[in-house]
Design an enzyme around this catalytic site. Structure first.
Site, mmCIF file in Angstrom:
data_model
loop_
_atom_site.group_PDB
_atom_site.id
_atom_site.type_symbol
_atom_site.label_atom_id
_atom_site.label_comp_id
_atom_site.label_asym_id
_atom_site.label_seq_id
_atom_site.Cartn_x
_atom_site.Cartn_y
_atom_site.Cartn_z
ATOM 1 C CG HIS A 138 -0.609 0.300 3.108
ATOM 2 N ND1 HIS A 138 -0.330 -0.763 3.060
ATOM 3 C CD2 HIS A 138 -0.249 1.416 3.162
ATOM 4 C CE1 HIS A 138 0.608 -0.315 4.838
ATOM 5 N NE2 HIS A 138 0.397 1.282 4.549
ATOM 6 C CG ASP A 174 -0.005 -3.905 2.858
ATOM 7 O OD1 ASP A 174 0.503 -3.721 1.955
ATOM 8 O OD2 ASP A 174 0.101 -3.199 3.771
ATOM 9 N N GLY A 251 3.195 6.405 7.707
ATOM 10 C CA GLY A 251 4.574 6.820 7.265
ATOM 11 C C GLY A 251 5.518 6.017 7.398
ATOM 12 C CG ASN A 252 5.750 4.107 11.767
ATOM 13 O OD1 ASN A 252 5.882 5.282 12.484
ATOM 14 N ND2 ASN A 252 8.131 4.089 12.144
ATOM 15 C CB SER A 253 3.318 1.948 5.931
ATOM 16 O OG SER A 253 2.074 2.535 6.726
ATOM 17 C CG LEU A 308 -5.577 -25.770 3.412
ATOM 18 C CD1 LEU A 308 -6.522 -25.681 4.573
ATOM 19 C CD2 LEU A 308 -5.030 -26.893 3.437
ATOM 20 N N GLY A 309 -7.821 -25.526 -0.709
ATOM 21 C CA GLY A 309 -8.716 -25.581 -1.446
ATOM 22 C C GLY A 309 -10.006 -25.556 -0.729
#
Length: 521
Positions: A138, A174, A251-253, A308-309
């Site tokens: 993101h 992510d 901003g830490n992302s 897994l399905g």
């Protein structure tokens, strides 16, 4: 005489005071007041404190070395998304080439709208000396399926800035991998996120609010957390967050979560922020998941994830449904995950798993949600085997499931599955009522629409009678199931009527969209 008496009283008082002090000290050392003090110079083995066995204070935790080693390897990422014309959704409106039409269209708000240029800031972690950087998807996304037009990376050491190239992205976790053309860069060493423990000190390193490199400290407060945030950017979200109380903000992302040895144990990804800023809890992607995703992206350009399905109820989109099914089976909330569907081409089906089974454990670890299961197998490859425990008829069975290389096709094959996936209650329209409504042969009435179900996000109202699906006439729920199960697309078109209203109504529904469908992994 009086003087002698006074002196005698004074002497007796002094002697009494010394005697009292002596006796009290002796009693205190040998009596009940030993609580909280050493006995014969030693502390009991189960004494809860930061002292060693000799009563000496333990060395305080030192964050300086870890901070100094981590900061050079954490970078500041800045992105730019150019201005863009947005369609206002009205048909046949836009630039026609006629200046009068364009002028009056803009004047009355009928022309395209302009989204202004957007700039954003985040963090990243250098993981190799030749310039590979891991961050959040993101951070570099353009808000849709693409990436920002401009991505610049600024190093902490020397403040050098580079243009970054996106090597690959994985919205499910992510994670994104960037590359800058540089050599001999400081980089961070991977730790082992499986080894982290509750209460362990950790540090968050990043660039919050566009500030320079910032370090905050906290402890690990939970492991294996799922908060439903990755479902906003992926149909097959993976969440098994490390939860900490280290202060993390915008901003830490993409920044680093490290242990006190300076090793990378997670990538900071999200905060619990009712007010938009840090409110006490932050969430990091475990580094063991990060390693797997990064290695796959660099090697293959994509993530080779094992599935897994099965399909299950996504608690963020259909809250309470999994709990309701568990309750029907006599179980409590969190006792397992209800199998909504196990397509025949998936590993779970081939191992004997059926709709209605309740998965209780993966590789011996108890599971309470589909997202948690996805986190457990996130580091596995297609072809790997996992041990799956499930309940059927009150009996628990354990079997081996070979993970497939892609999500199994989820199709609607019967009335119950239609109701579950669409989030509705359906009823057949009998012949007599069909004649009154002038619909030939029958139809399918939507009796109720469940809150947060798939159709609750659409414009369809309760009471709508479906007369056709994907252009084919349907007279019953079974016929509707047959049409939908044979569809090659996840997008379906429902046509029908509202009793008491004239005209035919048509709706486009995306079964695999972000509008209430069960999650798959």
């Amino acid at each position: 005489m009086k003087l002698k008496q006074i002196l005698l009283v004074v002497v007796i008082s002094v002697l009494s005071a010394f005697a009292g002090i002596f006796l009290y000290g002796k009693f205190a050392r040998s009596g009940a007041s030993t609580v909280g003090v050493p006995v014969d110079g030693k502390l009991p083995a189960n004494y809860a404190s930061f002292f060693d066995s000799k009563g000496n204070a333990a060395e305080p935790t030192d964050f300086t070395k870890a901070s100094e080693s981590a900061i050079p390897a954490v970078v500041h990422i800045k992105t730019k998304i150019p201005a863009k014309k947005l369609d206002n959704g009205l048909p046949n409106r836009g630039r026609t080439g006629d200046p009068f039409d364009d002028f009056f269209g803009d004047m009355f708000g009928l022309g395209p709208q302009i989204r202004p240029e957007q700039r954003a800031s985040g963090s990243g972690v250098i993981i190799s000396q030749d310039g590979y950087i891991v961050t959040n998807n993101h951070v570099v996304s353009d808000g849709g399926d693409g990436v920002a037009a401009e991505i610049k990376v600024t190093l902490n050491e020397g403040r050098k800035t580079y243009n970054a190239k996106v090597i690959g992205r994985d919205p499910s976790t992510d994670i994104a991998v960037l590359k800058v053309e540089a050599n001999n860069l400081p980089y961070m060493i991977y730790g082992n996120s499986d080894d982290v423990k509750l209460g362990q000190w950790v540090l968050a390193v990043g660039y919050p609010f566009n500030l320079e490199a910032t370090v905050t400290a906290g402890i690990i407060s939970a492991k294996g957390r799922s908060i439903g945030i990755n479902g906003q950017q992926s149909m097959s979200p993976v969440e098994s967050f490390i939860q900490t109380d280290a202060a993390v903000n915008q901003g830490n992302s993409g920044g680093a979560l490290i242990n006190t040895s300076g090793q990378l144990v997670g990538i900071n990804s999200a905060i619990l922020a009712p007010s938009g800023t840090y409110a006490g809890y932050s969430f990091a992607i475990p580094v063991n998941i990060v390693k797997k995703v990064v290695n796959d992206i660099i090697k293959y350009g994509d993530v080779k994830r094992g599935y897994l399905g099965i399909s299950y109820f996504d608690e963020q989109k259909t809250p309470g449904e999994n709990e309701r099914r568990l309750k029907q089976a006599g179980l409590q909330h969190g006792d397992g995950v209800y199998v909504l569907e196990a397509p025949g081409d998936g590993g779970a089906s081939k191992a004997g798993i059926k709709r209605g089974d309740i998965i209780t454990k993966i590789n011996g670890t108890a599971v309470s949600s589909g997202l948690q299961m996805s986190g457990i197998i996130a580091s596995a490859q297609p072809g790997d085997k996992v041990k799956l425990s499930y309940l059927r008829g009150g009996k628990e069975t354990t079997t081996d499931v070979t993970l497939s290389g892609k999500p199994s096709a989820s199709r609607l094959t019967n009335a119950d599955q239609i109701a579950d996936q669409l989030g509705v209650e359906l009823a057949n329209v009998d012949t007599k009522r069909a004649e009154q409504l002038r619909i030939h042969g029958g139809g399918v009435e939507i009796k109720n629409i469940r809150p947060n179900g798939l159709l609750s996000k659409s414009r369809i109202d309760k009471g709508f009678i479906i007369t056709a699906a994907n252009g084919q006439r349907v007279k019953s729920i079974d016929e509707l199931a047959k049409v939908l199960s044979s569809s090659r697309s996840s997008r379906i078109e429902l046509e029908g009527i509202y009793p008491g209203y004239s005209g035919l109504y048509s709706y486009q529904i995306n079964l695999d969209g972000d509008d209430g469908d069960p999650g798959s992994f």
